[in-house]
Write a protein that holds these residues in place. Sequence first.
Motif, PDB file in Angstrom:
ATOM      1  N   LYS A  56       0.853  -1.207   0.000  1.00 24.77           N
ATOM      2  CA  LYS A  56       0.000   0.000   0.000  1.00 24.77           C
ATOM      3  C   LYS A  56       0.882   1.249   0.000  1.00 24.77           C
ATOM      4  N   PRO A  57       0.725   2.132  -0.990  1.00 30.54           N
ATOM      5  CA  PRO A  57       1.599   3.307  -1.039  1.00 30.54           C
ATOM      6  C   PRO A  57       1.400   4.226   0.166  1.00 30.54           C
ATOM      7  N   LYS A  58       2.472   4.904   0.555  1.00 32.90           N
ATOM      8  CA  LYS A  58       2.406   5.864   1.668  1.00 32.90           C
ATOM      9  C   LYS A  58       2.630   7.279   1.128  1.00 32.90           C
ATOM     10  N   PHE A  99       5.042   8.559  -1.832  1.00 31.88           N
ATOM     11  CA  PHE A  99       4.892   9.885  -2.449  1.00 31.88           C
ATOM     12  C   PHE A  99       5.137  10.985  -1.423  1.00 31.88           C
ATOM     13  N   LEU A 100       5.952  11.953  -1.810  1.00 33.47           N
ATOM     14  CA  LEU A 100       6.126  13.142  -0.968  1.00 33.47           C
ATOM     15  C   LEU A 100       5.299  14.279  -1.555  1.00 33.47           C
ATOM     16  N   GLU A 101       4.552  14.953  -0.660  1.00 32.67           N
ATOM     17  CA  GLU A 101       3.807  16.152  -1.063  1.00 32.67           C
ATOM     18  C   GLU A 101       4.471  17.343  -0.384  1.00 32.67           C
ATOM     19  N   CYS A 102       4.822  18.364  -1.159  1.00 29.05           N
ATOM     20  CA  CYS A 102       5.473  19.546  -0.586  1.00 29.05           C
ATOM     21  C   CYS A 102       4.505  20.724  -0.612  1.00 29.05           C
ATOM     22  N   HIS A 103       4.476  21.471   0.480  1.00 27.44           N
ATOM     23  CA  HIS A 103       3.597  22.639   0.601  1.00 27.44           C
ATOM     24  C   HIS A 103       4.494  23.834   0.909  1.00 27.44           C
ATOM     25  N   ASN A 104       4.671  24.712  -0.066  1.00 27.71           N
ATOM     26  CA  ASN A 104       5.597  25.840   0.101  1.00 27.71           C
ATOM     27  C   ASN A 104       4.826  27.132   0.308  1.00 27.71           C
ATOM     28  N   VAL A 105       5.224  27.891   1.326  1.00 27.47           N
ATOM     29  CA  VAL A 105       4.570  29.178   1.582  1.00 27.47           C
ATOM     30  C   VAL A 105       5.616  30.284   1.494  1.00 27.47           C
ATOM     31  N   GLU A 106       5.287  31.342   0.756  1.00 27.01           N
ATOM     32  CA  GLU A 106       6.214  32.473   0.654  1.00 27.01           C
ATOM     33  C   GLU A 106       5.402  33.760   0.607  1.00 27.01           C
ATOM     34  N   ARG A 107       5.796  34.707   1.451  1.00 23.68           N
ATOM     35  CA  ARG A 107       5.022  35.944   1.586  1.00 23.68           C
ATOM     36  C   ARG A 107       5.436  37.003   0.570  1.00 23.68           C
ATOM     37  N   ASP A 108       6.731  37.083   0.297  1.00 20.31           N
ATOM     38  CA  ASP A 108       7.249  38.151  -0.559  1.00 20.31           C
ATOM     39  C   ASP A 108       6.963  37.831  -2.040  1.00 20.31           C
ATOM     40  N   ALA A 109       6.423  38.821  -2.782  1.00 20.56           N
ATOM     41  CA  ALA A 109       5.981  38.564  -4.159  1.00 20.56           C
ATOM     42  C   ALA A 109       7.148  38.181  -5.068  1.00 20.56           C
ATOM     43  N   PHE A 110       8.277  38.857  -4.918  1.00 17.75           N
ATOM     44  CA  PHE A 110       9.435  38.553  -5.769  1.00 17.75           C
ATOM     45  C   PHE A 110       9.940  37.137  -5.483  1.00 17.75           C
ATOM     46  N   ASN A 111      10.077  36.831  -4.197  1.00 18.26           N
ATOM     47  CA  ASN A 111      10.557  35.497  -3.821  1.00 18.26           C
ATOM     48  C   ASN A 111       9.574  34.415  -4.279  1.00 18.26           C
ATOM     49  N   ALA A 122      11.940  22.162 -11.701  1.00 16.50           N
ATOM     50  CA  ALA A 122      12.364  20.952 -10.975  1.00 16.50           C
ATOM     51  C   ALA A 122      11.394  19.792 -11.177  1.00 16.50           C
ATOM     52  N   LYS A 123      10.135  20.100 -11.469  1.00 16.49           N
ATOM     53  CA  LYS A 123       9.145  19.025 -11.663  1.00 16.49           C
ATOM     54  C   LYS A 123       9.545  18.087 -12.805  1.00 16.49           C
ATOM     55  N   GLN A 124      10.322  18.612 -13.757  1.00 18.98           N
ATOM     56  CA  GLN A 124      10.788  17.755 -14.859  1.00 18.98           C
ATOM     57  C   GLN A 124      11.658  16.628 -14.312  1.00 18.98           C
ATOM     58  N   ASP A 125      12.483  16.968 -13.316  1.00 17.91           N
ATOM     59  CA  ASP A 125      13.399  15.963 -12.758  1.00 17.91           C
ATOM     60  C   ASP A 125      12.764  15.133 -11.647  1.00 17.91           C
ATOM     61  N   PHE A 126      11.767  15.697 -10.986  1.00 24.54           N
ATOM     62  CA  PHE A 126      11.187  15.014  -9.816  1.00 24.54           C
ATOM     63  C   PHE A 126       9.676  14.866 -10.003  1.00 24.54           C
ATOM     64  N   PRO A 127       9.268  14.107 -11.027  1.00 20.94           N
ATOM     65  CA  PRO A 127       7.849  14.111 -11.400  1.00 20.94           C
ATOM     66  C   PRO A 127       6.912  13.465 -10.382  1.00 20.94           C
ATOM     67  N   SER A 128       7.435  12.629  -9.486  1.00 24.54           N
ATOM     68  CA  SER A 128       6.521  11.959  -8.541  1.00 24.54           C
ATOM     69  C   SER A 128       6.105  12.879  -7.399  1.00 24.54           C
ATOM     70  N   VAL A 129       6.844  13.979  -7.212  1.00 20.27           N
ATOM     71  CA  VAL A 129       6.615  14.820  -6.026  1.00 20.27           C
ATOM     72  C   VAL A 129       5.497  15.822  -6.305  1.00 20.27           C
TER      73      VAL A 129
END
Length: 385
Positions: A56-58, A99-111, A122-129
């Motif tokens: 069973k996948p995790k 499967f890893l799920e990443c949740h990124n939060v960034e406040r600054d518009a430029f960043n 990066a999704k090209q290299d790490f398509p499962s994430v």
Amino acid sequence: MTSIRGADYGRRSDVIGPDKQPDLWEYKEHTGLKHAILSNYLKRWISILGRPRAGKPKTMHFVDSYAGRARYKSGELGSPILSMEVGEELHRHFNGAFFLECHNVERDAFNFASLRWEVEVAKQDFPSVGVRNYQGSFEDRAGEIFSNIGAGEPALVFLDPFGYQSIDMPLKMLDRRRNEVFITFMSSFVNRFLTDPSKAAVMDRIFGTPRWRELRGVPNRQERLVRLYCEQIQIMAREKLGVDEVLVYPIDVDFEGRDADIYHLVHVSQHEAARKAMEEAVWSANVLKDAQLSLPLPDAAVEDLILEELGGGRTLQALPLAKKVWLRHFTATWRDDVRGAVKALEQRGEVIVTPNDPSKKRKVGSLAKEKDWVELRGGGQPRLV
Ligand SMILES: C[S@@+](CC[C@H](N)C(=O)[O-])C[C@H]1O[C@@H](n2cnc3c(N)ncnc32)[C@H](O)[C@@H]1O
């Protein structure tokens, strides 16, 4: 002090201090160490909790609450990409059943724009994430993020602001039992501004107690402040969340050979396997040299605590016994301090160590394994001094 329970993650920013200085995105040696520890730990954490059961996948989650630009000035990768790299590696390691799920939060518009672009590439290299990017402050987006995470799924929350941070945020994260927290604690800034009267209210929020005032004149002040912060996490978790056994592990990050460490990383978990995995992650990032142990242990402190825990005829396996030690001695190492203490006590005939598998032989005075059983010789008679 406001309650830290419930879905209110606070409206005002819980981060205090500058984050717009021009050199912040230059890659420093200590940033490299922080990233090495983070990657090492993610690998170990996923290897322990992400192993598929019966095919069973995790799924596990990395919450990068202060995600940043995802790339530094000279091209070095930021934490949002490093986590994807590990997620893909472990996906392959578990033959596609993790499967890893990443949740990124960034406040600054430029960043945020930079983050989005870097993740897309990066999704090209790490398509499962799986990756979700949230623009705004973590305080505002946290509720939504955790509503997107399955109830039983483990999450590592990385709290990595440039400035200082109110202690309420790590506490709120601990209210979800499957969360672990990894915090950047700006110990040198806190130390520097401790005696500045205009920062008193800020200090109250950082520590959640007025007790920092008692440390204004003490030697080794920076280390004492880190210890107070760690103790406060334990105390507040107990009082406000009813969580009794919180393991807090402060890691002293050496700052380019200078004496004053600019910050500490603080790992907060509820399981001894997690605490041990972080210690290994730190060792393999080559940070924890003897000279960098910031909170030295008094002689025989670990031995005394082990004897106390085994009193009354209790028998414990070595790793759960280490947990009891870590609850009080935050920097005691599994590698040397805990196993060394058990070994010394066994050699002096004060404890008996029995292998978990009775068919296995073990040499008296050899280093204990995680599952070996430890008990007092003579069934818990008081120690003779
Ligand atoms: C230290 S940097 C993050 C570095 C990144 N974790 C890494 O290791 O590559 C902190 C980032 O947090 C952002 N930030 C500051 N306050 C924030 C908040 N309240 N919520 C979300 N992001 C915030 C800043 O704009 C900055 O980009």
